[in-house]
Write a protein that holds these residues in place. Structure first.
Motif, short mmCIF file in Angstrom:
data_model
loop_
_atom_site.label_atom_id
_atom_site.label_comp_id
_atom_site.label_asym_id
_atom_site.label_seq_id
_atom_site.Cartn_x
_atom_site.Cartn_y
_atom_site.Cartn_z
N VAL A 94 -13.18 -5.56 6.88
CA VAL A 94 -11.88 -5.28 6.77
C VAL A 94 -11.13 -5.14 5.70
N VAL A 95 -11.53 -5.79 4.78
CA VAL A 95 -10.59 -5.89 3.41
C VAL A 95 -10.88 -4.01 2.69
N PRO A 96 -12.05 -3.62 2.54
CA PRO A 96 -12.34 -2.49 2.01
C PRO A 96 -11.62 -1.34 3.05
N LEU A 97 -11.76 -1.46 4.41
CA LEU A 97 -11.04 -0.46 5.25
C LEU A 97 -9.47 -0.62 4.99
N ALA A 98 -8.82 -1.51 5.01
CA ALA A 98 -7.55 -1.72 4.87
C ALA A 98 -7.16 -1.38 3.45
N ALA A 99 -7.96 -1.53 2.51
CA ALA A 99 -7.44 -1.14 1.22
C ALA A 99 -7.60 0.47 1.10
N ALA A 100 -8.66 0.91 1.70
CA ALA A 100 -8.82 2.38 1.66
C ALA A 100 -7.81 3.11 2.47
N GLY A 101 -7.46 2.46 3.54
CA GLY A 101 -6.19 3.17 4.35
C GLY A 101 -5.02 3.08 3.66
N VAL A 102 -4.66 1.88 2.88
CA VAL A 102 -3.31 1.89 2.08
C VAL A 102 -3.61 2.94 1.01
N LEU A 103 -4.50 2.88 0.41
CA LEU A 103 -4.44 3.92 -0.75
C LEU A 103 -4.63 5.47 -0.31
N LEU A 104 -5.27 5.58 0.81
CA LEU A 104 -5.30 7.22 1.28
C LEU A 104 -4.15 7.42 2.00
N TRP A 105 -3.07 6.51 2.42
CA TRP A 105 -1.80 6.77 2.98
C TRP A 105 -0.80 7.29 1.89
N MET A 106 -1.03 6.45 0.43
CA MET A 106 0.05 6.74 -0.52
C MET A 106 0.12 8.42 -0.80
N PRO A 107 -0.84 9.05 -1.05
CA PRO A 107 -0.62 10.38 -1.40
C PRO A 107 0.24 11.16 -0.19
N MET A 108 -0.17 10.71 0.89
CA MET A 108 0.55 11.44 2.03
C MET A 108 1.77 10.96 2.29
N LYS A 109 2.24 9.73 2.05
CA LYS A 109 3.65 9.31 1.93
C LYS A 109 4.33 9.89 0.65
N ALA A 110 3.62 10.17 -0.34
CA ALA A 110 4.60 10.73 -1.41
C ALA A 110 4.75 12.23 -1.18
N SER A 111 3.85 12.96 -0.54
CA SER A 111 4.16 14.38 -0.16
C SER A 111 5.06 14.34 0.93
N ASP A 112 4.98 13.30 1.70
CA ASP A 112 6.32 13.22 2.99
C ASP A 112 7.61 13.16 2.45
N ARG A 113 7.69 12.16 1.29
CA ARG A 113 9.08 11.92 0.65
C ARG A 113 9.40 13.16 0.04
N LEU A 114 8.62 13.86 -0.68
CA LEU A 114 8.87 15.08 -1.39
C LEU A 114 9.28 16.46 -0.20
N LEU A 115 8.73 16.22 0.58
CA LEU A 115 8.76 17.59 1.62
C LEU A 115 9.90 17.00 2.60
N GLU A 116 10.40 15.69 2.68
CA GLU A 116 11.37 15.44 3.66
C GLU A 116 12.46 16.50 3.79
N PRO A 117 13.27 16.90 2.57
CA PRO A 117 14.48 17.77 2.97
C PRO A 117 13.81 19.23 3.55
N TYR A 118 12.56 19.33 3.58
CA TYR A 118 12.20 20.75 4.05
C TYR A 118 11.52 20.61 5.61
N GLY A 119 11.53 19.42 6.11
CA GLY A 119 11.06 19.25 7.29
C GLY A 119 9.87 18.29 7.53
N GLY A 120 9.39 17.46 6.21
CA GLY A 120 8.71 16.42 6.29
C GLY A 120 6.99 16.95 6.09
N TYR A 121 6.31 16.05 5.95
CA TYR A 121 4.48 16.31 5.93
C TYR A 121 4.14 16.36 7.41
N TYR A 122 3.44 17.37 7.40
CA TYR A 122 2.89 17.48 8.95
C TYR A 122 1.69 17.00 9.36
#
Length: 167
Positions: free
Chosen positions: A138-166
């Motif tokens: 569980v710990v490696p899967l949860a850590a990997a999930g959070v870490l891999l979510w981070m660049p997608m969330k950063a892209s979503d925040r940057l692209l939010e004015p243009y419709g978001g991260y698809y």
């Protein structure tokens, strides 16, 4: 962005070509280390695999132009190579880099997380205590999930004015 910084520091087309060629070298090195561990991989088979990979017209064309396909492929293959060697933290970091370079790297997430789950499950089966066994999965899967979510969330925040991260 790193290519733009290099071009600003060394305003030369050759500097950018060398920068792009380094990603091709990373792709070939990661592919070599990945295939070398396969059962029955002989030197002629490994060389043929690398020659085919290096001489594919798309690989050559995209590695010398300014597309992100070869750099992303290099990061993804490096991530799977490191995961194959049971270096899951480094593998997650390379997959994060791929996600930061191009959003289509999200297509590799299911296979990556499934392989990580199977790998950690296999390693945890030998543990005598259930809590430790569960923690090793569980710990490696949860850590990997959070870490891999981070660049997608950063892209979503940057692209939010243009419709978001698809993805």
């Amino acid at each position: 962005y790193a290519g733009a910084w290099i071009y600003r520091a060394l305003p030369s087309f050759i500097a950018i070509q060398i920068y792009q060629a380094l990603f091709l070298a990373q792709l070939l090195a990661a592919a070599f280390f990945l295939i070398r561990r396969r059962p029955g991989a002989t030197t002629p088979a490994i060389l043929l695999y690398l020659l085919l990979l290096a001489s594919m017209p798309l690989t050559l064309m995209f590695s010398m132009t300014f597309y992100q396909d070869v750099p992303v492929t290099a990061q993804v293959v490096t991530a799977f190579c490191l995961l194959d060697r049971r270096r899951w933290v480094w593998a997650v970091l390379f997959l994060m880099a791929a996600l930061g370079m191009k959003e289509t790297a999200v297509l590799f997430l299911p296979a990556f997380l499934l392989l990580l789950l199977l790998q950690r499950w296999g390693a945890a089966r030998t543990e005598p205590r259930r809590a430790v066994r569960l923690g090793k999965v569980v710990v490696p899967l949860a850590a990997a999930g959070v870490l891999l979510w981070m660049p997608m969330k950063a892209s979503d925040r940057l692209l939010e004015p243009y419709g978001g991260y698809y993805p």
